[in-house]
Write an enzyme that holds these catalytic residues in place. Sequence first.
Site, short mmCIF file in Angstrom:
data_model
loop_
_atom_site.label_atom_id
_atom_site.label_comp_id
_atom_site.label_asym_id
_atom_site.label_seq_id
_atom_site.Cartn_x
_atom_site.Cartn_y
_atom_site.Cartn_z
CB SER A 191 -0.91 0.02 1.22
OG SER A 191 -0.16 0.28 2.40
CG ASP A 231 -4.34 -1.74 -1.63
OD1 ASP A 231 -5.26 -1.65 -2.44
OD2 ASP A 231 -4.51 -1.84 -0.39
CG HIS A 232 -6.18 2.01 -1.12
ND1 HIS A 232 -7.32 2.70 -1.45
CD2 HIS A 232 -6.59 0.85 -0.57
CE1 HIS A 232 -8.38 1.98 -1.11
NE2 HIS A 232 -7.96 0.84 -0.58
CG ASP A 234 -8.44 5.38 -3.65
OD1 ASP A 234 -9.46 5.91 -4.13
OD2 ASP A 234 -8.34 5.05 -2.45
CG HIS A 241 -10.18 0.52 3.98
ND1 HIS A 241 -10.66 1.51 3.17
CD2 HIS A 241 -9.69 -0.44 3.15
CE1 HIS A 241 -10.45 1.17 1.90
NE2 HIS A 241 -9.85 0.00 1.86
CB THR A 246 -7.30 -5.14 9.52
OG1 THR A 246 -7.25 -3.81 8.98
CG2 THR A 246 -7.44 -5.05 11.03
#
Length: 283
Positions: free
Chosen positions: A50, A83-84, A105, A177, A230
């Site tokens: 990320s 990611d993101h 994103d 999230h 997570t």
Amino acid sequence: MTLAHPADLLPAARAARTGVGAFNVITIEHAQAVVRSAEEARLPVFVQLSENAIRYHDGIEPLAAACRELARAASVPIVLHLDHATSSELCRRAVDAGFSSVMFDASTLPYQRNVTATAEVVAWAHQAGVWVEAELGAIGGKDGAHAPGARTVPHEAADFVAATGVDSLAVAIGTSHAMRERSARIDLDLLDALYAEVPVPLVLHGSSGLSDERIAQAVAHGITKVNVGTQLNQAFTAALRHVLEQTPDVTDPRRYLRSARTAVGHSTLRLIRTIAGPAADRP
């Protein structure tokens, strides 16, 4: 095994109503656990970095290099995915680092600005042979598609895919999230409508808030790529804390990091099989 490309995995998985697990890694121990679990399950996975993890490491290349080598040595297909990412520049750096898949994103932007920015990334990424995932947020919503209560509207999602050319789309169906309890519920009727109307693989973020049963339901109703972060961090931290509490004099990091890596592996293996569904039983 060479590094895999999402095009080799996701379209077929979408058609078969099965899923592919996508796991966010922060340390090399995370990455090792994910790859080893994929090999044990004999199923492909995404290894994801990320923007936040890259910021923590002060750059993309060191951890990306480790993930590349783990993927190249793996006996199953491994996709390296960003990611993101909120900037086109970071997407380009990921491509330079060997990633075949990026998530751009711009979901916090108003709809038309999201379309314009995403289409620009798609244009150059496709020229480079790179898959692009995007996210369609609540229009104007500052927390994006995974703000509590946000939902993706099927016809808007279809229009967004047509306007941008993205290869896969993260959708809001009830998760958010960083949930620490697995109490989220998903809107299966909405998911059915999204699957019917949106022609690209659908991505579920925030899956750590779902029970295994609900993750399996989401895949059966049309989710193809399932992101997990997570849950892995919870397993990592609980195992590490246990070792330090039981052996307070320990000073060798290998003692507690090995335990943390093992715990992440157990969680990852279970989730890979849950997400794959019937595919997990194939030889």
